[in-house]
Design an enzyme around this catalytic site. Structure first.
Site, PDB file in Angstrom:
ATOM      1  N   LYS A  39       0.845  -1.200   0.000  1.00  0.00           N
ATOM      2  CA  LYS A  39       0.000   0.000   0.000  1.00  0.00           C
ATOM      3  C   LYS A  39       0.884   1.255   0.000  1.00  0.00           C
ATOM      4  O   LYS A  39       2.083   1.189   0.292  1.00  0.00           O
ATOM      5  CB  LYS A  39      -0.907  -0.015   1.227  1.00  0.00           C
ATOM      6  CG  LYS A  39      -0.162   0.092   2.552  1.00  0.00           C
ATOM      7  CD  LYS A  39      -1.077  -0.128   3.746  1.00  0.00           C
ATOM      8  CE  LYS A  39      -0.280  -0.046   5.034  1.00  0.00           C
ATOM      9  NZ  LYS A  39      -1.042  -0.501   6.190  1.00  0.00           N
ATOM     10  N   TYR A 263      14.607  30.246   7.621  1.00  0.00           N
ATOM     11  CA  TYR A 263      13.450  30.967   8.168  1.00  0.00           C
ATOM     12  C   TYR A 263      13.495  31.011   9.696  1.00  0.00           C
ATOM     13  O   TYR A 263      13.852  30.025  10.352  1.00  0.00           O
ATOM     14  CB  TYR A 263      12.157  30.268   7.756  1.00  0.00           C
ATOM     15  CG  TYR A 263      11.851  30.389   6.284  1.00  0.00           C
ATOM     16  CD1 TYR A 263      11.703  31.633   5.683  1.00  0.00           C
ATOM     17  CD2 TYR A 263      11.714  29.249   5.500  1.00  0.00           C
ATOM     18  CE1 TYR A 263      11.419  31.742   4.321  1.00  0.00           C
ATOM     19  CE2 TYR A 263      11.425  29.344   4.142  1.00  0.00           C
ATOM     20  CZ  TYR A 263      11.277  30.602   3.560  1.00  0.00           C
ATOM     21  OH  TYR A 263      10.994  30.696   2.224  1.00  0.00           O
TER      22      TYR A 263
END
Ligand SMILES: *Cc1c(COP(=O)(O)O)cnc(C)c1O
Length: 366
Positions: A39, A263
């Site tokens: 999956k 940042y």
């Protein structure tokens, strides 16, 4: 990879290592059949390439998340039956019955719908009964099974060929899991009074390696195939690394002491620092939570500290001690030199999320 300009970031996938790890799973449980779980694009490794490599490898099913993934396996020419692990929507079920894909039911209503679709298609459809022995995600409760079995028996186009549950705490709570194994045995016993249960399964990777489940004859390993064994450290060094994450240095600059990096200026240089800018960011799946947690990257044979916050497409690393580093040099984020488990721990998450977070923008190189 693109022939025009070098990719800024990519993942190298070793399909042979995945096949090797499947063999390890088989050796761990020689009498148990296997459903490799593919999956979420085979945990970021690429659904089709992984499934093609493991197809015809002596396996019983491929575990997928939904109908979309089952369709992709069909289109890829994969022969092994997809087993849809999660619940299905009503609109998906006609296609499921048509293709003889395998799935579970958690309610009589779902079973009735499958019964009517199978009757319309004039066929017998094989289903697995999901039971909830503790996960709280799907399945009938154990005490419902007796009355449910009586109802299912009256659905002539259904063949109940399996029973499935799922451990919630195999790698965290051994006593609970041991009790749960007993409860699962009771559930199997109840259903076996009514049905010939060809498949009985409850264990994923942690359950497969950590416990004996006497009534089970099928296991659903996922993470184990991708080189990481939850809890069972005896498998460290036995499992092979299946995926390494790479990027390139895009720029090298000298910054003075006292200069902020990235940042928020959460990192400020405390000495003149040579800073490498590297072309990978959280949009590629390099988790932003790893910012300022002491993460390191591997460049030209040396470990270098990552500096400041992860940005969308770029990160920075301290290469002051590596005067030869230049634009275009390869960087390993995890793989042979940095275990993915270290990255997950620093990001405060689990390896499953690191793998499945790898973005669609990253080319996979096989
Ligand atoms: C994802 C999943 C697995 C595989 O789990 P791992 O811990 O990665 O081995 C097995 N069974 C079910 C139902 C799952 O959802």
């Amino acid at each position: 990879m693109s022939s025009e300009s070098p990719a800024r970031a990519w993942a190298c996938v070793n399909l042979e290592a995945i096949a090797h790890n499947l063999d390890i799973a088989r050796q761990a449980l020689p009498d148990t059949e296997l459903m490799p779980v593919v999956k979420a694009g085979a945990y970021g490794h690429g659904l089709e390439p992984v499934a093609r490599r493991l197809d015809n490898h002596g396996i019983s099913f491929f575990g997928v998340a939904n109908v979309g993934e089952a369709r992709r396996l069909l289109r890829a020419g994969v022969r092994t039956t997809p087993f849809i692990l999660g619940p299905t929507f009503p609109a998906e079920r006609e296609e499921i019955v048509q293709n003889n894909w395998c799935c579970t039911v958690s309610s009589v209503e779902e079973a009735e719908h499958f019964q009517s679709l199978a009757a319309l298609q004039n066929k017998e459809f094989a289903l697995h009964v999901a039971v909830d022995t503790g996960m709280g995600r799907e399945g009938f409760l154990p005490e419902q099974l007796g009355s449910v079995a009586a109802l299912l028996k009256n659905m002539p186009n259904l063949r109940i060929e399996g029973v499935m549950s799922h451990f919630p705490s195999a790698d965290e709570d051994v006593p609970f899991t041991q009790d749960e194994i007993g409860l699962f045995g009771d559930c199997v016993g109840t259903l076996q009074q009514h049905f010939d249960l060809r498949y009985r399964h409850i264990a994923a990777s942690a359950g497969e390696l950590g416990y004996e489940v006497p009534v089970a004859n099928l296991a659903r390993p996922g993470l184990l195939l991708y080189g990481v064994a939850p809890m069972a450290s005896i498998y460290d060094g036995v499992l092979r690394t299946t995926l390494s994450l790479h990027a390139r240095v895009t720029l090298v600059r000298e910054l003075p002491a006292g200069h902020g990096v990235s940042y928020g200026r959460t990192h400020v240089t405390n000495r003149p620092t040579r800073v490498a800018t590297i072309g990978i960011g959280y949009a590629d799946g390099w988790n932003r939570q790893i910012s300022n947690k002491g993460a390191r990257v591997y460049i030209n044979g040396h470990y270098c500290p990552m500096l400041g916050r992860v940005t969308m497409d770029q990160i920075m690393a301290d290469v002051t001690d590596l005067p030869e580093v230049k634009s275009g040099d390869e960087v390993e984020l995890f793989g042979e030199h940095i275990p993915v488990t270290e990255v997950a721990e620093k990001a405060g998450t689990i390896v499953w999320e690191i793998f499945t977070g790898l973005g669609p923008r990253l080319p996979r190189v096989y």
